[in-house]
Design a protein around this motif. Structure first.
Motif, PDB file in Angstrom:
ATOM      1  N   LEU A 158       1.043  -1.063  -0.123  1.00  0.00           N
ATOM      2  CA  LEU A 158      -0.097   0.122  -0.177  1.00  0.00           C
ATOM      3  C   LEU A 158       0.727   1.087   0.115  1.00  0.00           C
ATOM      4  O   LEU A 158       0.164   2.232  -0.564  1.00  0.00           O
ATOM      5  CB  LEU A 158      -1.037   0.289   1.212  1.00  0.00           C
ATOM      6  CG  LEU A 158      -2.325  -0.784   0.981  1.00  0.00           C
ATOM      7  CD1 LEU A 158      -2.545  -1.113   2.496  1.00  0.00           C
ATOM      8  CD2 LEU A 158      -3.025  -0.750  -0.415  1.00  0.00           C
ATOM      9  N   ARG A 159       1.632   1.379   0.352  1.00  0.00           N
ATOM     10  CA  ARG A 159       2.828   2.458   0.750  1.00  0.00           C
ATOM     11  C   ARG A 159       3.270   2.419  -0.541  1.00  0.00           C
ATOM     12  O   ARG A 159       3.448   3.710  -1.102  1.00  0.00           O
ATOM     13  CB  ARG A 159       3.918   2.166   1.644  1.00  0.00           C
ATOM     14  CG  ARG A 159       3.384   2.073   3.168  1.00  0.00           C
ATOM     15  CD  ARG A 159       2.528   3.588   3.469  1.00  0.00           C
ATOM     16  NE  ARG A 159       2.318   3.505   4.824  1.00  0.00           N
ATOM     17  CZ  ARG A 159       0.964   3.416   5.453  1.00  0.00           C
ATOM     18  NH1 ARG A 159       0.064   3.092   4.600  1.00  0.00           N
ATOM     19  NH2 ARG A 159       0.577   2.964   6.364  1.00  0.00           N
ATOM     20  N   LEU A 160       3.714   1.457  -1.349  1.00  0.00           N
ATOM     21  CA  LEU A 160       4.620   1.616  -2.709  1.00  0.00           C
ATOM     22  C   LEU A 160       3.891   1.728  -3.523  1.00  0.00           C
ATOM     23  O   LEU A 160       4.038   2.973  -4.159  1.00  0.00           O
ATOM     24  CB  LEU A 160       5.537   0.367  -2.668  1.00  0.00           C
ATOM     25  CG  LEU A 160       5.981   0.320  -2.024  1.00  0.00           C
ATOM     26  CD1 LEU A 160       6.036  -1.491  -2.523  1.00  0.00           C
ATOM     27  CD2 LEU A 160       7.546   0.591  -3.094  1.00  0.00           C
ATOM     28  N   VAL A 161       2.457   1.319  -3.060  1.00  0.00           N
ATOM     29  CA  VAL A 161       1.585   2.331  -4.231  1.00  0.00           C
ATOM     30  C   VAL A 161       1.044   3.528  -4.252  1.00  0.00           C
ATOM     31  O   VAL A 161       1.212   4.545  -4.891  1.00  0.00           O
ATOM     32  CB  VAL A 161      -0.627   1.126  -4.400  1.00  0.00           C
ATOM     33  CG1 VAL A 161      -1.416   1.925  -5.237  1.00  0.00           C
ATOM     34  CG2 VAL A 161      -0.002   0.174  -4.685  1.00  0.00           C
ATOM     35  N   ASP A 162       1.024   4.383  -3.010  1.00  0.00           N
ATOM     36  CA  ASP A 162       0.866   5.517  -1.818  1.00  0.00           C
ATOM     37  C   ASP A 162       2.323   6.019  -2.750  1.00  0.00           C
ATOM     38  O   ASP A 162       1.603   7.527  -3.466  1.00  0.00           O
ATOM     39  CB  ASP A 162       0.840   5.837  -0.599  1.00  0.00           C
ATOM     40  CG  ASP A 162      -0.369   4.811  -0.478  1.00  0.00           C
ATOM     41  OD1 ASP A 162      -1.475   5.311  -0.925  1.00  0.00           O
ATOM     42  OD2 ASP A 162      -0.216   5.061   1.215  1.00  0.00           O
TER      43      ASP A 162
END
Length: 277
Positions: A158-162
């Motif tokens: 999720l952090r990478l997508v963000d």
């Protein structure tokens, strides 16, 4: 414990896309450790891949590496097959090192695609989530299409997508282990929580059946190297993985039957009318 059907992922026929490029092959192939350049070229052809990865530290003359004509072989092969190059930052231990190497790759290879690797543990080669996210955020800002290699941890993804990643590449198992899908639940969860993100399983696959299992979960593609290059017959194995990936995806798109903890008769007779003669 209740005996119920286990839900299966919803079928999807969306195209396989990296960035703004639609691809017909869902097989990404690494180019390291083949017995010879000819075997590598034959394996690439057998795989049908449209994306070739190469390790920068080993091929671009950076400390600890050396070209020896390998880059030109890969370039020529990619050009002949209409394939895309995907350089990686394998061997980097910090965001700063990975960012520097990515910029070097873009200048030398003329591609803004980068497979981002920032390793945090020497034994498992597990990615460092803190440095990985930091590097991804900066490289996206610098105009790269970042394909981060990570674990199957949902929060990290999720952090990478963000951070701006449109593709995320969780492992199935540690690099080179050949153990297959250690945590199918985690991959299934990623698929459910990131329905619009391209998910590519990267690392840990050892058998064609592992690739089929990943594709049946709704994963968009598979990236592997050692399972092909270190097999007894890399060309034949590349073809086997190609067929396994295609079969797994076709099964997913067709809609897998639901699983059940109890037996269900194929031809039930209860409640069915019949005639006694």
């Amino acid at each position: 414990m209740s005996l119920t059907h286990t839900p299966t992922p919803q079928p999807s026929t969306r195209p396989f896309r990296i960035g703004d490029v639609d691809l017909s092959s869902r097989f990404l192939l690494g180019t390291a450790q083949y017995p010879s350049p000819q075997v590598l070229q034959d394996a690439i052809k057998a795989s049908g891949t449209q994306v070739l990865t190469l390790g920068l530290k080993r091929t671009l003359g950076v400390p600890g590496g050396g070209d020896n004509g390998f880059v030109q072989i890969i370039r020529d092969t990619a050009r002949a097959r209409g394939a895309h190059l995907l350089p990686n930052t394998a061997g980097c231990r910090s965001a700063k090192e990975a960012i520097t190497l990515a910029h070097m790759a873009r200048e030398i290879l003329g591609t803004h695609w980068i497979k981002l690797e920032v390793v945090g543990d020497e034994q498992t080669l597990q990615p460092d989530p803190i440095e990985l996210v930091a590097a991804a955020r900066q490289l996206v800002a610098d105009g790269f299409e970042v394909l981060p290699y990570c674990t199957d941890d949902l929060v990290t993804c999720l952090r990478l997508v963000d951070a701006g990643c449109r593709v995320v590449m969780p492992w199935a198992a540690p690099i080179g282990s050949g153990l297959g899908l250690l945590n199918p639940w985690a991959l299934r969860t990623l698929r459910a929580r990131l329905p619009d993100v391209t998910l590519i399983v990267d690392a840990g696959l050892g058998k064609p059946s592992h690739a089929t299992a990943a594709m049946e979960l709704g994963i968009d593609g598979v990236l592997l190297n050692s399972a092909v290059s270190q097999s007894g017959d890399p060309v034949r194995m590349a073809r086997a993985f190609r067929q396994a990936i295609e079969g797994g995806r076709a099964g997913f798109e067709a809609g897998l039957m639901p699983t059940s903890d109890v037996a269900i008769a194929t031809t039930p007779v209860g409640g069915q009318p019949f005639v006694l003669l």
